[in-house]
Design a protein around this motif. Structure first.
Motif, PDB file in Angstrom:
ATOM      1  N   CYS A  13      10.643  56.369  57.883  1.00  0.00           N
ATOM      2  CA  CYS A  13      11.048  55.072  58.449  1.00  0.00           C
ATOM      3  C   CYS A  13       9.851  54.160  58.693  1.00  0.00           C
ATOM      4  CB  CYS A  13      11.769  55.275  59.785  1.00  0.00           C
ATOM      5  SG  CYS A  13      13.493  55.733  59.577  1.00  0.00           S
ATOM      6  N   ALA A  14       8.728  54.753  59.090  1.00  0.00           N
ATOM      7  CA  ALA A  14       7.521  53.960  59.388  1.00  0.00           C
ATOM      8  C   ALA A  14       6.972  53.345  58.107  1.00  0.00           C
ATOM      9  CB  ALA A  14       6.465  54.841  60.061  1.00  0.00           C
ATOM     10  N   LEU A  17       9.221  50.390  57.252  1.00  0.00           N
ATOM     11  CA  LEU A  17       8.951  49.244  58.127  1.00  0.00           C
ATOM     12  C   LEU A  17       7.594  48.613  57.786  1.00  0.00           C
ATOM     13  CD1 LEU A  17      10.032  47.465  60.383  1.00  0.00           C
ATOM     14  CD2 LEU A  17       9.031  49.040  62.053  1.00  0.00           C
ATOM     15  N   GLU A  35       4.682  46.921  69.093  1.00  0.00           N
ATOM     16  CA  GLU A  35       5.355  48.072  68.471  1.00  0.00           C
ATOM     17  C   GLU A  35       5.772  49.032  69.577  1.00  0.00           C
ATOM     18  OE1 GLU A  35       5.282  51.515  64.993  1.00  0.00           O
ATOM     19  OE2 GLU A  35       3.458  50.334  65.264  1.00  0.00           O
ATOM     20  N   PRO A  43       3.207  50.664  61.166  1.00  0.00           N
ATOM     21  CA  PRO A  43       3.600  49.252  61.047  1.00  0.00           C
ATOM     22  C   PRO A  43       2.756  48.330  61.932  1.00  0.00           C
ATOM     23  CG  PRO A  43       5.544  50.658  61.285  1.00  0.00           C
ATOM     24  CD  PRO A  43       4.343  51.506  61.575  1.00  0.00           C
ATOM     25  N   SER A 107      10.079  51.846  64.473  1.00  0.00           N
ATOM     26  CA  SER A 107      10.550  52.671  63.354  1.00  0.00           C
ATOM     27  C   SER A 107      11.067  53.990  63.890  1.00  0.00           C
ATOM     28  CB  SER A 107       9.444  52.894  62.321  1.00  0.00           C
ATOM     29  OG  SER A 107       8.456  53.762  62.818  1.00  0.00           O
ATOM     30  N   ASP A 108      12.294  54.310  63.480  1.00  0.00           N
ATOM     31  CA  ASP A 108      12.941  55.572  63.845  1.00  0.00           C
ATOM     32  C   ASP A 108      13.011  55.785  65.355  1.00  0.00           C
ATOM     33  OD1 ASP A 108      14.469  57.593  62.869  1.00  0.00           O
ATOM     34  OD2 ASP A 108      12.827  58.891  62.248  1.00  0.00           O
ATOM     35  N   THR A 137      13.640  46.828  62.989  1.00  0.00           N
ATOM     36  CA  THR A 137      13.730  48.276  63.141  1.00  0.00           C
ATOM     37  C   THR A 137      14.268  48.963  61.887  1.00  0.00           C
ATOM     38  OG1 THR A 137      14.568  50.056  64.574  1.00  0.00           O
ATOM     39  CG2 THR A 137      16.026  48.175  64.276  1.00  0.00           C
ATOM     40  N   THR A 138      13.708  50.128  61.622  1.00  0.00           N
ATOM     41  CA  THR A 138      14.214  50.983  60.544  1.00  0.00           C
ATOM     42  C   THR A 138      14.674  52.272  61.188  1.00  0.00           C
ATOM     43  OG1 THR A 138      11.932  51.749  60.211  1.00  0.00           O
ATOM     44  CG2 THR A 138      12.749  50.102  58.671  1.00  0.00           C
ATOM     45  N   TYR A 139      15.743  52.839  60.653  1.00  0.00           N
ATOM     46  CA  TYR A 139      16.216  54.103  61.210  1.00  0.00           C
ATOM     47  C   TYR A 139      16.847  54.934  60.116  1.00  0.00           C
ATOM     48  CZ  TYR A 139      20.700  51.616  61.268  1.00  0.00           C
ATOM     49  OH  TYR A 139      21.806  50.895  60.896  1.00  0.00           O
ATOM     50  N   ILE A 185      17.823  55.510  54.728  1.00  0.00           N
ATOM     51  CA  ILE A 185      17.098  54.696  55.696  1.00  0.00           C
ATOM     52  C   ILE A 185      17.679  53.289  55.679  1.00  0.00           C
ATOM     53  CG2 ILE A 185      14.837  53.686  56.248  1.00  0.00           C
ATOM     54  CD1 ILE A 185      13.656  56.381  55.316  1.00  0.00           C
ATOM     55  N   MET A 187      17.470  49.262  57.439  1.00  0.00           N
ATOM     56  CA  MET A 187      16.593  48.325  58.148  1.00  0.00           C
ATOM     57  C   MET A 187      17.468  47.221  58.714  1.00  0.00           C
ATOM     58  SD  MET A 187      13.248  46.466  57.974  1.00  0.00           S
ATOM     59  CE  MET A 187      13.142  45.029  59.048  1.00  0.00           C
TER      60      MET A 187
END
Length: 198
Positions: A13-14, A17, A35, A43, A107-108, A137-139, A185, A187
């Motif tokens: 995820c990082a 992002l 962050e 990120p 991220s995550d 955000t990403t997850y 994933i 976003m």
């Protein structure tokens, strides 16, 4: 599995992002970026390298994570980036004294459903203080029956899904990380759902 010797494993995820940060790097120059749940803080460190004024944060109860943030800054040539202990769901003096932000990166952070409400408490607090800010955000989708959409609605937050293909993050390998591989994933950009008349 995370490399426990160095504790510097970067979760997929990082990387996704960070790819978004890279694609938006011109927009981030001079912006104030926070962050959250930073860990290795790829990120955030990248945003700092691209000219943003960055603050990194992770749980004040996890001194090793905060140490990792500091180490990451040193290794990546941005030793001036401040690192703060912020715990989800706690309105702490650190949270209250934060300078204004334009972009929040995470991220995550939506990893364990029992933390979602605490995370959104913190995010909502930050967005209310900074109504024009966005939370990028990403997850990783870990089960078909979990969704943060209902919670976002409850907290009066709107969200926009950003397709990974729109910023070149849908490749099989991204930054030598096997992505998306077997991970799903997502976003999204989260912001305050302001009423039409504001």
């Amino acid at each position: 599995a995370p490399d426990s010797r160095y504790g510097m494993y970067v979760w997929p995820c990082a990387v996704v992002l960070a790819q978004y940060v890279w694609v938006r790097r011109r927009d981030l120059r001079g912006k104030r970026v926070l962050e959250v749940g930073a860990g290795v803080s790829l990120p955030g460190v990248l945003a700092a390298r691209c000219g943003a004024a960055v603050v990194l944060s992770d749980s004040e109860e996890l001194p090793r994570c905060l140490q990792m943030c500091r180490r990451s800054c040193l290794l990546n040539g941005v030793p001036h980036v401040p690192v703060l202990g912020l715990t989800w769901g706690r309105i702490s003096p650190e949270l209250l004294s934060l300078t204004p932000v334009d972009v929040i990166l995470g991220s995550d952070v939506f990893f364990d459903p029992k933390d979602f409400e605490d995370i959104l408490t913190t995010v909502y607090f930050l967005l209310e203080k900074n109504p024009q800010a966005q939370f990028w955000t990403t997850y990783q989708v870990r089960s078909a029956d979990w969704s943060i959409e209902a919670l976002l609605c409850k907290w009066k937050l709107k969200h926009t899904h950003i397709p990974l293909s729109s910023f070149g993050a849908d490749q099989e390998h991204l930054a030598s990380s096997p992505l998306p591989g077997r991970h799903t994933i997502e976003m999204m950009i989260i912001s305050l759902a302001q009423s039409e008349d504001t």
